[in-house]
Design a protein around this motif. Structure first.
Motif, PDB file in Angstrom:
ATOM      1  N   GLY A 175       0.830  -1.217   0.000  1.00  0.00           N
ATOM      2  CA  GLY A 175       0.000   0.000   0.000  1.00  0.00           C
ATOM      3  C   GLY A 175       0.855   1.254   0.000  1.00  0.00           C
ATOM      4  N   ASN A 176       1.893   1.269   0.856  1.00  0.00           N
ATOM      5  CA  ASN A 176       2.823   2.413   0.887  1.00  0.00           C
ATOM      6  C   ASN A 176       3.491   2.607  -0.466  1.00  0.00           C
ATOM      7  N   MET A 177       3.895   1.491  -1.077  1.00  0.00           N
ATOM      8  CA  MET A 177       4.571   1.572  -2.380  1.00  0.00           C
ATOM      9  C   MET A 177       3.676   2.247  -3.413  1.00  0.00           C
ATOM     10  N   MET A 178       2.432   1.792  -3.509  1.00  0.00           N
ATOM     11  CA  MET A 178       1.551   2.329  -4.542  1.00  0.00           C
ATOM     12  C   MET A 178       1.134   3.769  -4.247  1.00  0.00           C
ATOM     13  N   GLU A 179       0.878   4.083  -2.989  1.00  0.00           N
ATOM     14  CA  GLU A 179       0.571   5.484  -2.622  1.00  0.00           C
ATOM     15  C   GLU A 179       1.713   6.398  -3.022  1.00  0.00           C
ATOM     16  N   SER A 180       2.937   5.957  -2.716  1.00  0.00           N
ATOM     17  CA  SER A 180       4.117   6.783  -3.002  1.00  0.00           C
ATOM     18  C   SER A 180       4.335   6.949  -4.502  1.00  0.00           C
ATOM     19  N   LEU A 181       4.131   5.874  -5.266  1.00  0.00           N
ATOM     20  CA  LEU A 181       4.288   5.964  -6.722  1.00  0.00           C
ATOM     21  C   LEU A 181       3.249   6.894  -7.336  1.00  0.00           C
ATOM     22  N   LEU A 182       1.999   6.782  -6.868  1.00  0.00           N
ATOM     23  CA  LEU A 182       0.937   7.659  -7.369  1.00  0.00           C
ATOM     24  C   LEU A 182       1.248   9.122  -7.068  1.00  0.00           C
ATOM     25  N   GLU A 183       1.677   9.390  -5.824  1.00  0.00           N
ATOM     26  CA  GLU A 183       2.005  10.767  -5.425  1.00  0.00           C
ATOM     27  C   GLU A 183       3.155  11.317  -6.253  1.00  0.00           C
ATOM     28  N   LYS A 184       4.177  10.485  -6.468  1.00  0.00           N
ATOM     29  CA  LYS A 184       5.349  10.939  -7.218  1.00  0.00           C
ATOM     30  C   LYS A 184       4.976  11.269  -8.662  1.00  0.00           C
ATOM     31  N   ALA A 185       4.190  10.388  -9.283  1.00  0.00           N
ATOM     32  CA  ALA A 185       3.787  10.626 -10.678  1.00  0.00           C
ATOM     33  C   ALA A 185       2.949  11.899 -10.795  1.00  0.00           C
ATOM     34  N   GLN A 186       1.996  12.069  -9.881  1.00  0.00           N
ATOM     35  CA  GLN A 186       1.134  13.255  -9.950  1.00  0.00           C
ATOM     36  C   GLN A 186       1.903  14.536  -9.643  1.00  0.00           C
ATOM     37  N   SER A 187       2.906  14.434  -8.776  1.00  0.00           N
ATOM     38  CA  SER A 187       3.720  15.620  -8.466  1.00  0.00           C
ATOM     39  C   SER A 187       4.541  16.077  -9.674  1.00  0.00           C
ATOM     40  N   LYS A 188       4.767  15.148 -10.627  1.00  0.00           N
ATOM     41  CA  LYS A 188       5.512  15.492 -11.850  1.00  0.00           C
ATOM     42  C   LYS A 188       4.577  15.972 -12.964  1.00  0.00           C
ATOM     43  N   GLY A 189       3.272  16.050 -12.661  1.00  0.00           N
ATOM     44  CA  GLY A 189       2.327  16.543 -13.652  1.00  0.00           C
ATOM     45  C   GLY A 189       1.643  15.470 -14.475  1.00  0.00           C
ATOM     46  N   VAL A 190       1.839  14.197 -14.093  1.00  0.00           N
ATOM     47  CA  VAL A 190       1.158  13.103 -14.792  1.00  0.00           C
ATOM     48  C   VAL A 190      -0.309  13.092 -14.367  1.00  0.00           C
ATOM     49  N   LYS A 191      -1.217  13.050 -15.355  1.00  0.00           N
ATOM     50  CA  LYS A 191      -2.651  13.009 -15.043  1.00  0.00           C
ATOM     51  C   LYS A 191      -3.118  11.553 -14.999  1.00  0.00           C
ATOM     52  N   ILE A 192      -3.929  11.226 -14.000  1.00  0.00           N
ATOM     53  CA  ILE A 192      -4.450   9.866 -13.852  1.00  0.00           C
ATOM     54  C   ILE A 192      -5.975   9.937 -13.747  1.00  0.00           C
ATOM     55  N   LEU A 193      -6.661   9.227 -14.630  1.00  0.00           N
ATOM     56  CA  LEU A 193      -8.114   9.152 -14.572  1.00  0.00           C
ATOM     57  C   LEU A 193      -8.523   7.724 -14.225  1.00  0.00           C
ATOM     58  N   ASN A 194      -9.318   7.577 -13.167  1.00  0.00           N
ATOM     59  CA  ASN A 194      -9.750   6.252 -12.704  1.00  0.00           C
ATOM     60  C   ASN A 194     -11.133   5.897 -13.231  1.00  0.00           C
ATOM     61  N   ASN A 195     -11.463   4.622 -13.101  1.00  0.00           N
ATOM     62  CA  ASN A 195     -12.759   4.090 -13.569  1.00  0.00           C
ATOM     63  C   ASN A 195     -12.976   4.305 -15.074  1.00  0.00           C
ATOM     64  N   ILE A 196     -11.875   4.291 -15.820  1.00  0.00           N
ATOM     65  CA  ILE A 196     -11.934   4.425 -17.279  1.00  0.00           C
ATOM     66  C   ILE A 196     -11.394   3.142 -17.895  1.00  0.00           C
ATOM     67  N   GLN A 197     -12.226   2.423 -18.605  1.00  0.00           N
ATOM     68  CA  GLN A 197     -11.804   1.177 -19.238  1.00  0.00           C
ATOM     69  C   GLN A 197     -11.636   1.388 -20.736  1.00  0.00           C
ATOM     70  N   VAL A 198     -10.419   1.140 -21.211  1.00  0.00           N
ATOM     71  CA  VAL A 198     -10.166   1.237 -22.658  1.00  0.00           C
ATOM     72  C   VAL A 198     -10.797   0.027 -23.331  1.00  0.00           C
ATOM     73  N   GLN A 199     -11.633   0.287 -24.333  1.00  0.00           N
ATOM     74  CA  GLN A 199     -12.345  -0.795 -25.014  1.00  0.00           C
ATOM     75  C   GLN A 199     -11.642  -1.215 -26.292  1.00  0.00           C
ATOM     76  N   ASN A 200     -11.147  -0.250 -27.044  1.00  0.00           N
ATOM     77  CA  ASN A 200     -10.366  -0.572 -28.239  1.00  0.00           C
ATOM     78  C   ASN A 200      -9.606   0.671 -28.698  1.00  0.00           C
TER      79      ASN A 200
END
Length: 370
Positions: A175-200
């Protein structure tokens, strides 16, 4: 989804890199791309509320293979391939620790123990006979012997009175690992959208059109990091493999510390927060566990509880607190698939149950393909 002009403009326009999957691979890929292209617009699409698959579901083993697993791999891989696999796992764990730091991971190198059931005496003797050969192979990597023998100091029952000990194995807080990775990516300006399933998706001359369950948009490059779910989007040799896990309620005076492997790694357990976490059992129903459904089955859950009662905690009362499952990506070879699929589409999948160990490295290798 009925999107506004502002939403389209801010989140879905001029996307340089779209990554599918916000697990270990996807987030490390995004971090590496930001290193290479600081001004790039990076969007990660995640089908779960949290990173699904195995990244937030795994047991938190910082491992690279027990002795019996390594010997098992030698039946289907060359010596050179096996050493390369172990090297990648070791380097991947180093990269993970460098990226986040041991404190953020709650990394502890308590060592790993391989247990052998009384009925597996032949397997134990086979491992003992090959122990020094494997130690010699691995010495250039570790500068020391990896595997040694230890007596049954934790008083497990119905197992050989000696364990094979791996001094270099560790454990992390997933849990710590994933929280930290998410925070680090977002702090660099990476946008993350959840509950989005790529269909094709479909490819144009200079971009990729991506259709999700919520909207459609284009990106210059598409990078697929969905591991166990990869076959839903691309045609590569990777199958889903479910891993079931359970955890006990806290146990007073629990003195079991470390990571433990049983039955060629098909079962594994560890201490965490004065509890025992145990998982595995896929070998009881290979076909049934080739699924992307996050469920548990009686045959496997009953076996995990039986191992707790008969081997791990035979004289200690315990209660089960929680059960879950994760979806890994496996194939007939353990080497991850990191490749360019077409002009603008790339993938990093099939981590073979070693996501904690190689996920960071696969993410970096995926970004380096662009």
């Amino acid at each position: 989804m009925n999107l506004s002009y502002w939403e389209i403009k801010s989140w879905l326009t001029n996307i340089d890199f779209c990554i599918v999957g916000s697990g270990i691979v996807g987030l490390n890929c995004a971090l590496q791309l930001k290193e290479q292209f600081p001004k790039a617009k990076i969007l990660i699409l995640e089908k779960g509320t949290l990173p699904q698959g195995a990244s937030t579901k795994n047991a938190g083993f910082a491992c690279f293979g027990s002795l019996s697993e390594i010997l098992d791999d030698l039946k289907t891989h060359s010596e050179e391939d096996v050493i390369q696999l172990i090297s990648k796992r070791v380097n991947g764990l180093k990269l993970l620790r460098q990226t986040l730091g041991d404190k953020q991971l709650n990394y502890q190198q308590l060592g790993g123990y391989e247990l052998f059931l009384d009925a597996d005496e032949a397997l134990f003797q086979s491992c003992i006979s090959k122990k020094e050969t494997i130690n010699t192979w691995l010495k250039p990597l570790f500068k020391d012997s990896v595997f040694s023998l230890k007596d049954n100091l934790f008083n497990f029952k119905n197992v050989n009175e000696q364990y094979i000990f791996n001094q270099f194995e560790g454990q992390i807080d997933t849990g710590n690992m994933m929280e930290s990775l998410l925070e680090k990516a977002q702090s660099k300006g990476v946008k993350i959208l959840n509950n989005i399933q790529v269909q094709n998706f479909s490819e144009d001359t200079d971009s990729v059109k991506i259709k999700s369950n919520q909207f459609e948009f284009s990106a210059s490059k598409l990078l697929i990091a969905t591991n166990g779910f990869a076959s839903q989007l691309i045609n590569q040799k990777v199958k889903p493999a479910r891993a079931q896990v359970l955890i006990t309620k806290p146990i007073e005076n629990l003195d079991i510390k470390g990571t433990f492997h049983l039955d060629r790694g098909y079962y594994y357990f560890r201490n965490i927060d004065n509890r025992i976490l145990i998982g595995g059992g896929r070998n009881l129903d290979y076909k049934g566990e080739e699924t992307t459904e996050f469920n548990q089955t009686a045959i496997i859950q009953n076996k995990l509880e039986a191992l707790l009662k008969t081997i791990i905690l035979p004289e200690t009362p315990f209660e089960i607190d929680h059960r879950w499952s994760g979806i890994m990506g496996v194939g007939n070879q353990k080497k991850a698939i990191v490749k360019q699929l077409s002009n603008h589409v790339f993938c990093g999948v099939r981590l073979g149950g070693m996501g904690v160990a190689i996920g960071s490295l696969v993410g970096k290798e995926l970004a380096d393909l662009v």
